[in-house]
Design a protein around this motif. Structure first.
Motif, PDB file in Angstrom:
ATOM      1  N   ALA A  17       2.241  92.017  39.307  1.00  0.00           N
ATOM      2  CA  ALA A  17       2.498  93.016  40.070  1.00  0.00           C
ATOM      3  C   ALA A  17       4.097  93.294  40.568  1.00  0.00           C
ATOM      4  N   ALA A  18       4.941  92.241  40.631  1.00  0.00           N
ATOM      5  CA  ALA A  18       6.248  92.561  40.879  1.00  0.00           C
ATOM      6  C   ALA A  18       6.841  92.839  39.626  1.00  0.00           C
ATOM      7  N   LEU A  19       6.425  92.611  38.537  1.00  0.00           N
ATOM      8  CA  LEU A  19       6.943  93.006  37.250  1.00  0.00           C
ATOM      9  C   LEU A  19       6.813  94.452  37.048  1.00  0.00           C
ATOM     10  N   PHE A  20       5.621  95.008  37.687  1.00  0.00           N
ATOM     11  CA  PHE A  20       5.373  96.375  37.587  1.00  0.00           C
ATOM     12  C   PHE A  20       6.285  97.394  38.489  1.00  0.00           C
ATOM     13  N   LEU A  21       6.389  96.815  39.872  1.00  0.00           N
ATOM     14  CA  LEU A  21       7.217  97.163  40.769  1.00  0.00           C
ATOM     15  C   LEU A  21       8.586  97.270  40.255  1.00  0.00           C
ATOM     16  N   THR A  22       9.370  96.170  39.793  1.00  0.00           N
ATOM     17  CA  THR A  22      10.527  96.215  39.500  1.00  0.00           C
ATOM     18  C   THR A  22      11.076  96.542  38.179  1.00  0.00           C
ATOM     19  N   LEU A  23      10.171  96.815  37.217  1.00  0.00           N
ATOM     20  CA  LEU A  23      10.506  97.052  35.729  1.00  0.00           C
ATOM     21  C   LEU A  23       9.706  98.191  35.315  1.00  0.00           C
ATOM     22  N   VAL A  24       8.419  98.127  35.185  1.00  0.00           N
ATOM     23  CA  VAL A  24       7.565  99.380  34.480  1.00  0.00           C
ATOM     24  C   VAL A  24       8.002 100.429  35.647  1.00  0.00           C
ATOM     25  N   LEU A  25       7.593 100.386  36.897  1.00  0.00           N
ATOM     26  CA  LEU A  25       7.630 101.583  37.817  1.00  0.00           C
ATOM     27  C   LEU A  25       8.993 102.246  37.652  1.00  0.00           C
ATOM     28  N   PRO A  26      10.350 101.516  37.891  1.00  0.00           N
ATOM     29  CA  PRO A  26      11.565 102.121  37.964  1.00  0.00           C
ATOM     30  C   PRO A  26      12.018 102.897  36.600  1.00  0.00           C
ATOM     31  N   LEU A  27      11.578 102.172  35.551  1.00  0.00           N
ATOM     32  CA  LEU A  27      11.892 102.762  34.233  1.00  0.00           C
ATOM     33  C   LEU A  27      10.954 103.970  33.986  1.00  0.00           C
ATOM     34  N   GLY A  28       9.806 104.049  34.355  1.00  0.00           N
ATOM     35  CA  GLY A  28       8.764 105.171  34.139  1.00  0.00           C
ATOM     36  C   GLY A  28       9.231 106.373  35.209  1.00  0.00           C
ATOM     37  N   CYS A 126      19.126 100.229  38.052  1.00  0.00           N
ATOM     38  CA  CYS A 126      19.387  99.330  37.262  1.00  0.00           C
ATOM     39  C   CYS A 126      19.462  97.861  38.130  1.00  0.00           C
ATOM     40  N   GLU A 127      19.833  97.811  39.168  1.00  0.00           N
ATOM     41  CA  GLU A 127      19.968  96.660  39.906  1.00  0.00           C
ATOM     42  C   GLU A 127      18.390  96.122  40.109  1.00  0.00           C
ATOM     43  N   ALA A 128      17.569  96.864  40.311  1.00  0.00           N
ATOM     44  CA  ALA A 128      15.977  96.552  40.393  1.00  0.00           C
ATOM     45  C   ALA A 128      15.717  95.741  39.268  1.00  0.00           C
ATOM     46  N   VAL A 129      16.126  96.520  37.892  1.00  0.00           N
ATOM     47  CA  VAL A 129      15.542  96.008  36.700  1.00  0.00           C
ATOM     48  C   VAL A 129      16.368  94.840  36.474  1.00  0.00           C
ATOM     49  N   LEU A 130      17.757  94.799  36.323  1.00  0.00           N
ATOM     50  CA  LEU A 130      18.483  93.621  35.909  1.00  0.00           C
ATOM     51  C   LEU A 130      18.248  92.418  36.734  1.00  0.00           C
ATOM     52  N   LEU A 131      18.248  92.641  38.015  1.00  0.00           N
ATOM     53  CA  LEU A 131      18.509  91.438  38.877  1.00  0.00           C
ATOM     54  C   LEU A 131      17.039  90.852  39.290  1.00  0.00           C
ATOM     55  N   VAL A 132      16.173  91.567  39.342  1.00  0.00           N
ATOM     56  CA  VAL A 132      14.828  91.203  39.742  1.00  0.00           C
ATOM     57  C   VAL A 132      13.695  91.458  38.645  1.00  0.00           C
ATOM     58  N   GLY A 133      13.659  92.745  37.961  1.00  0.00           N
ATOM     59  CA  GLY A 133      12.650  92.914  37.058  1.00  0.00           C
ATOM     60  C   GLY A 133      12.659  91.950  35.908  1.00  0.00           C
ATOM     61  N   GLU A 167       5.016  81.993  45.532  1.00  0.00           N
ATOM     62  CA  GLU A 167       4.139  82.295  46.466  1.00  0.00           C
ATOM     63  C   GLU A 167       3.848  83.750  46.564  1.00  0.00           C
ATOM     64  N   PRO A 168       2.774  84.130  46.273  1.00  0.00           N
ATOM     65  CA  PRO A 168       2.343  85.621  46.214  1.00  0.00           C
ATOM     66  C   PRO A 168       3.109  86.635  47.380  1.00  0.00           C
ATOM     67  N   ALA A 169       3.229  86.287  48.591  1.00  0.00           N
ATOM     68  CA  ALA A 169       3.879  86.927  49.585  1.00  0.00           C
ATOM     69  C   ALA A 169       5.180  87.188  49.318  1.00  0.00           C
ATOM     70  N   SER A 170       5.839  85.958  49.228  1.00  0.00           N
ATOM     71  CA  SER A 170       7.353  86.008  48.589  1.00  0.00           C
ATOM     72  C   SER A 170       7.810  86.848  47.510  1.00  0.00           C
ATOM     73  N   VAL A 171       6.868  86.637  46.503  1.00  0.00           N
ATOM     74  CA  VAL A 171       7.219  87.373  45.285  1.00  0.00           C
ATOM     75  C   VAL A 171       7.072  88.789  45.413  1.00  0.00           C
ATOM     76  N   GLY A 174       9.884  90.188  47.547  1.00  0.00           N
ATOM     77  CA  GLY A 174      11.131  90.418  46.903  1.00  0.00           C
ATOM     78  C   GLY A 174      11.111  91.540  45.944  1.00  0.00           C
ATOM     79  N   ALA A 175       9.905  91.928  45.566  1.00  0.00           N
ATOM     80  CA  ALA A 175       9.910  92.913  44.723  1.00  0.00           C
ATOM     81  C   ALA A 175       9.939  94.404  45.571  1.00  0.00           C
ATOM     82  N   GLY A 176       9.301  94.311  46.466  1.00  0.00           N
ATOM     83  CA  GLY A 176       9.198  95.301  47.448  1.00  0.00           C
ATOM     84  C   GLY A 176      10.538  95.893  48.039  1.00  0.00           C
ATOM     85  N   GLU A 177      11.553  94.826  48.456  1.00  0.00           N
ATOM     86  CA  GLU A 177      12.592  95.281  48.988  1.00  0.00           C
ATOM     87  C   GLU A 177      13.426  95.956  48.169  1.00  0.00           C
ATOM     88  N   ARG A 178      13.168  96.060  46.844  1.00  0.00           N
ATOM     89  CA  ARG A 178      14.109  97.151  45.996  1.00  0.00           C
ATOM     90  C   ARG A 178      13.884  98.594  46.557  1.00  0.00           C
TER      91      ARG A 178
END
Length: 267
Positions: A17-28, A126-133, A167-171, A174-178
């Protein structure tokens, strides 16, 4: 999974889910907005370049080098200095200076409202993808059984243990704060672009100050409060920036011809 190792299903789904939020969704989202011509291509890519140069090529390597120096480690051991001066002020100076250079050097003929928004989106995504995604992409790749099988038994066990510790909540936090981070980068870009349009430095320095407050405040609240307070602060800050954007938009509009309002009201 290889060698009898397993990662809890909750951790797996959180990583995906975090991968989708921080990589797939931003690029899309960037691709969609570009196709629909809702953003300007050049300022967007200048924003991407601005983050990459200021953080990945300059600030992060510099801080990594300084962390090998005893005097710096002692200096950074103070929580306030670490959070506000190093975590906040240096990020503000490097990123806002990149924003200023981008506006003055590459976008000097593209300083409209749409251009400022495009730059901010490029910088923030770019920040979301490189630092988190990308970190979650690496985790997702390692979840593949073949990837673990290619590792030595000891390393595979270590990797599986690290992935299980997610931990799912922490993950997801971290993704949601982008999202609020992108809101801030858009607002800061508008401030800097507006300052360049007007030939004033105030927008740049205000963006540096806000950047310092955002980063430093989040770290201090996480340290002395808890992660939920810190995340709440980030979201409140981001939403405030978003709510203030319409006020700044008016500053990009051309001034009305003198007396136009009076003429419009005449019979």
């Amino acid at each position: 999974m290889a060698q009898g190792l397993s990662v809890p299903a909750a951790a797996v789904w959180a990583i995906l889910a975090a991968l989708f939020l921080t990589l797939v969704l931003p690029l899309g989202a960037a691709a969609f907005l570009g196709v629909k011509k809702k953003i300007s291509a050049m300022p967007f890519f200048v924003g991407v370049l601005g983050f990459f140069v200021s953080q990945m090529l300059l600030r992060i390597p510099l801080l990594t080098f300084l962390n090998t120096r005893d005097w710096y480690v002692r200096f950074a051991s103070n929580p306030f200095i670490s959070a506000v001066l190093i975590g906040g002020l240096t990020a503000g100076l490097f990123e806002e200076t990149a924003r200023l250079a981008g506006a003055r050097l590459f976008c000097k003929n593209r300083l409209e409202w749409k251009d400022a928004l495009s730059y901010g989106l490029g910088h923030g995504l770019c920040e979301a993808v490189l630092l988190v995604g990308m970190s979650y992409l690496n985790a997702a790749v390692l979840l593949n059984a073949g990837a673990l099988e290619s590792l030595s038994p000891e390393l595979a066990k270590t990797v599986a243990s690290q992935l299980s510790a997610f931990e799912p909540a922490s993950v997801l936090l971290g993704a949601g704060e982008r999202a609020p981070a992108v809101m801030f980068h858009i607002f800061a870009s508008v401030l800097v672009f507006l300052g360049v349009r007007r030939g004033r430095a105030g927008g740049y320095w205000l963006a540096v100050l806000l950047h310092t407050a955002l980063n430093g405040g989040a770290v201090l609240l996480a340290r002395y409060g808890n992660i939920w307070v810190s995340e709440g602060f980030l979201w409140a800050f981001g939403v405030l920036m978003l709510c203030l954007l319409p006020r700044l938009k008016k500053a990009f509009l051309p001034p009305s011809p003198e007396g136009a309002d009076d003429m419009a009201g005449s019979p």
